[in-house]
Enzyme design. Structure first.
Site, PDB file in Angstrom:
ATOM      1  N   TRP A  12      29.990  28.070  64.040  1.00 44.41           N
ATOM      2  CA  TRP A  12      29.814  26.756  64.697  1.00 44.41           C
ATOM      3  C   TRP A  12      28.736  26.813  65.768  1.00 44.41           C
ATOM      4  O   TRP A  12      28.260  25.788  66.227  1.00 44.41           O
ATOM      5  CB  TRP A  12      31.135  26.279  65.330  1.00 44.41           C
TER       6      TRP A  12
ATOM      7  N   ARG B 281      25.807  27.839  65.354  1.00 40.69           N
ATOM      8  CA  ARG B 281      24.477  27.627  64.749  1.00 40.69           C
ATOM      9  C   ARG B 281      24.011  26.189  64.988  1.00 40.69           C
ATOM     10  O   ARG B 281      24.824  25.305  65.275  1.00 40.69           O
ATOM     11  CB  ARG B 281      24.555  27.905  63.245  1.00 40.69           C
TER      12      ARG B 281
ATOM     13  N   LEU C  41      41.899  35.228  38.245  1.00 38.86           N
ATOM     14  CA  LEU C  41      41.313  35.647  39.518  1.00 38.86           C
ATOM     15  C   LEU C  41      41.698  34.686  40.651  1.00 38.86           C
ATOM     16  O   LEU C  41      41.638  33.462  40.482  1.00 38.86           O
ATOM     17  CB  LEU C  41      39.781  35.647  39.368  1.00 38.86           C
TER      18      LEU C  41
ATOM     19  N   ARG D  54      15.710  28.285  56.275  1.00 33.71           N
ATOM     20  CA  ARG D  54      16.961  29.024  56.058  1.00 33.71           C
ATOM     21  C   ARG D  54      17.844  28.375  54.989  1.00 33.71           C
ATOM     22  O   ARG D  54      18.578  29.042  54.270  1.00 33.71           O
ATOM     23  CB  ARG D  54      17.733  29.152  57.376  1.00 33.71           C
TER      24      ARG D  54
ATOM     25  N   GLU E 181      32.701  31.650  64.239  1.00 35.79           N
ATOM     26  CA  GLU E 181      31.529  31.796  65.118  1.00 35.79           C
ATOM     27  C   GLU E 181      30.313  31.032  64.591  1.00 35.79           C
ATOM     28  O   GLU E 181      29.354  30.789  65.324  1.00 35.79           O
ATOM     29  CB  GLU E 181      31.164  33.282  65.288  1.00 35.79           C
TER      30      GLU E 181
ATOM     31  N   ASP F 112      25.880  38.421  53.682  1.00 41.10           N
ATOM     32  CA  ASP F 112      24.975  38.299  54.834  1.00 41.10           C
ATOM     33  C   ASP F 112      23.511  38.377  54.399  1.00 41.10           C
ATOM     34  O   ASP F 112      23.184  39.073  53.443  1.00 41.10           O
ATOM     35  CB  ASP F 112      25.283  39.447  55.821  1.00 41.10           C
TER      36      ASP F 112
ATOM     37  N   GLY G 185      19.511  33.871  55.607  1.00 40.17           N
ATOM     38  CA  GLY G 185      18.452  33.384  56.484  1.00 40.17           C
ATOM     39  C   GLY G 185      17.214  34.267  56.383  1.00 40.17           C
ATOM     40  O   GLY G 185      16.090  33.789  56.202  1.00 40.17           O
TER      41      GLY G 185
ATOM     42  N   TRP H 278      16.388  36.261  53.993  1.00 40.65           N
ATOM     43  CA  TRP H 278      15.823  36.161  52.634  1.00 40.65           C
ATOM     44  C   TRP H 278      14.814  35.012  52.583  1.00 40.65           C
ATOM     45  O   TRP H 278      13.723  35.151  52.040  1.00 40.65           O
ATOM     46  CB  TRP H 278      16.965  35.925  51.646  1.00 40.65           C
TER      47      TRP H 278
ATOM     48  N   HIS I 197      20.352  29.820  51.929  1.00 45.84           N
ATOM     49  CA  HIS I 197      21.775  29.523  51.695  1.00 45.84           C
ATOM     50  C   HIS I 197      21.985  29.024  50.261  1.00 45.84           C
ATOM     51  O   HIS I 197      22.955  29.376  49.610  1.00 45.84           O
ATOM     52  CB  HIS I 197      22.280  28.492  52.700  1.00 45.84           C
TER      53      HIS I 197
HETATM   54  C1  FPP Z   1      24.986  34.756  56.074  1.00 47.25           C
HETATM   55  O1  FPP Z   1      23.610  34.604  56.047  1.00 47.25           O
HETATM   56  C2  FPP Z   1      25.700  33.824  55.286  1.00 47.25           C
HETATM   57  C3  FPP Z   1      26.452  32.774  55.758  1.00 47.25           C
HETATM   58  C4  FPP Z   1      26.542  32.373  57.161  1.00 47.25           C
HETATM   59  C5  FPP Z   1      27.264  31.972  54.876  1.00 47.25           C
HETATM   60  C6  FPP Z   1      27.403  32.402  53.474  1.00 47.25           C
HETATM   61  C7  FPP Z   1      27.227  31.200  52.693  1.00 47.25           C
HETATM   62  C8  FPP Z   1      26.809  31.087  51.425  1.00 47.25           C
HETATM   63  C9  FPP Z   1      26.534  32.229  50.517  1.00 47.25           C
HETATM   64  C10 FPP Z   1      26.578  29.754  50.841  1.00 47.25           C
HETATM   65  C11 FPP Z   1      27.753  28.846  50.825  1.00 47.25           C
HETATM   66  C12 FPP Z   1      29.036  29.475  50.464  1.00 47.25           C
HETATM   67  C13 FPP Z   1      29.869  29.088  49.475  1.00 47.25           C
HETATM   68  C14 FPP Z   1      31.220  29.725  49.332  1.00 47.25           C
HETATM   69  C15 FPP Z   1      29.515  28.043  48.514  1.00 47.25           C
HETATM   70  P1  FPP Z   1      22.897  34.428  57.445  1.00 47.25           P
HETATM   71  O2  FPP Z   1      22.572  32.987  57.588  1.00 47.25           O
HETATM   72  O3  FPP Z   1      23.740  34.987  58.529  1.00 47.25           O
HETATM   73  O4  FPP Z   1      21.619  35.281  57.225  1.00 47.25           O
HETATM   74  P2  FPP Z   1      20.788  36.060  58.339  1.00 47.25           P
HETATM   75  O5  FPP Z   1      21.715  37.093  58.911  1.00 47.25           O
HETATM   76  O6  FPP Z   1      19.676  36.633  57.565  1.00 47.25           O
HETATM   77  O7  FPP Z   1      20.359  35.045  59.333  1.00 47.25           O
END
Ligand code: FPP
Length: 238
Positions: free
Chosen positions: A62, A64, A124, A26, A60, A13, A16, A18, A30
């Site tokens: 979706w 976004r 793994l 955002r 959930e 988590d 965004g 970051w 990612h």
């Molecule tokens: C949360 O950050 C993260 C996600 C919704 C997806 C996680 C995805 C990745 C690390 C990249 C793609 C994944 C793979 C397996 C290649 P957020 O967007 O909710 O951040 P925020 O809470 O700060 O808005």
């Protein structure tokens, strides 16, 4: 090194936030999140973790904006295509947890190929939770069990916790001993609700793209200092 979790689950988590902290879109967060994932997969493997489950896209997510969903989907595809050879060479088995039906065809195809290619690997197990939601997982398990009872392939008396687990996406995986969530949020967000019944949960402040080898080692150290009782009492009191 003596008590490395066999199964580590991670809620990645904070991508965004970051990016926003740096005044960037955002999508940049990612992308940085994928880099962090790459390192954590390598480290988990070298530490001897046997199952690593990462929450890549929830049922959930979706909700976004369409553009962000598109970016996440293309990153997911890019990740598995770019990493497949190295993961396969390292004996990693890729599995998807979640309903692949609603995933764009090209992303689905990339994961189907990766799962197929690595299915006999004995190293793994990398579970990518993709279009995953725990309530949906439990509901589909209940439906499938009901169907099997109606069709007579199982009797309703046969329904036990062990049988139920065989209907979950995580069938054949042990329960995670450790669940790590980044970015300080104290929530499970519909992730592995059944499976984490007795998991140790470690929430770290760092945002996912900042989560590195040192952070994982620290989370494991915290885990190792926890006492796991599974509803029982301390050994010494016993
Ligand atoms: C949360 O950050 C993260 C996600 C919704 C997806 C996680 C995805 C990745 C690390 C990249 C793609 C994944 C793979 C397996 C290649 P957020 O967007 O909710 O951040 P925020 O809470 O700060 O808005």
């Amino acid at each position: 090194m003596t008590r490395i979790p066999k199964h580590l689950a991670v809620i990645m988590d904070g991508n965004g936030r970051w990016a926003q902290k740096r005044g960037m879109p955002r999508s940049v967060g990612h992308r940085a999140g994928v880099e962090a994932l790459r390192d954590i997969v390598r480290l988990s493997d070298s530490l001897g973790v046997q199952y690593l489950t990462v929450y890549a896209f929830s049922t959930e997510n979706w909700k976004r904006p369409r553009s962000e969903i598109g970016i996440l989907m293309s990153l997911l595809k890019e990740y598995v295509i770019k990493e497949l050879d190295e993961l396969h060479a390292n004996n990693v088995r890729i599995r998807v947890l979640g309903d692949m039906a609603n995933i764009p065809e090209d992303v689905r195809a990339a994961y189907v190929i990766a799962c197929e290619k690595t299915k006999d690997n004995k190293g793994l197990v990398l579970n990518v939770a993709l279009n995953y939601g725990s309530r949906a997982e439990i509901t589909q398990a209940a439906k499938k069990i009901a169907q099997d009872v109606l069709q007579g392939s199982i009797n309703y008396e046969d329904i036990t916790e062990e049988l139920f687990e065989q209907y979950l996406f995580t069938r054949d995986c042990p329960e995670p001993e450790l669940l790590v969530r980044t970015s300080g949020e104290m929530r499970l967000s519909n992730f592995l609700l059944w499976q984490v019944a007795y998991s140790e949960i470690v929430v770290v402040k760092e945002l996912w793209p900042d989560f590195n080898e040192k952070s994982l080692l620290e989370a494991i150290r915290i885990f190792q200092n926890r006492e796991r009782r599974f509803g029982g009492i301390k050994k010494v009191e016993e």
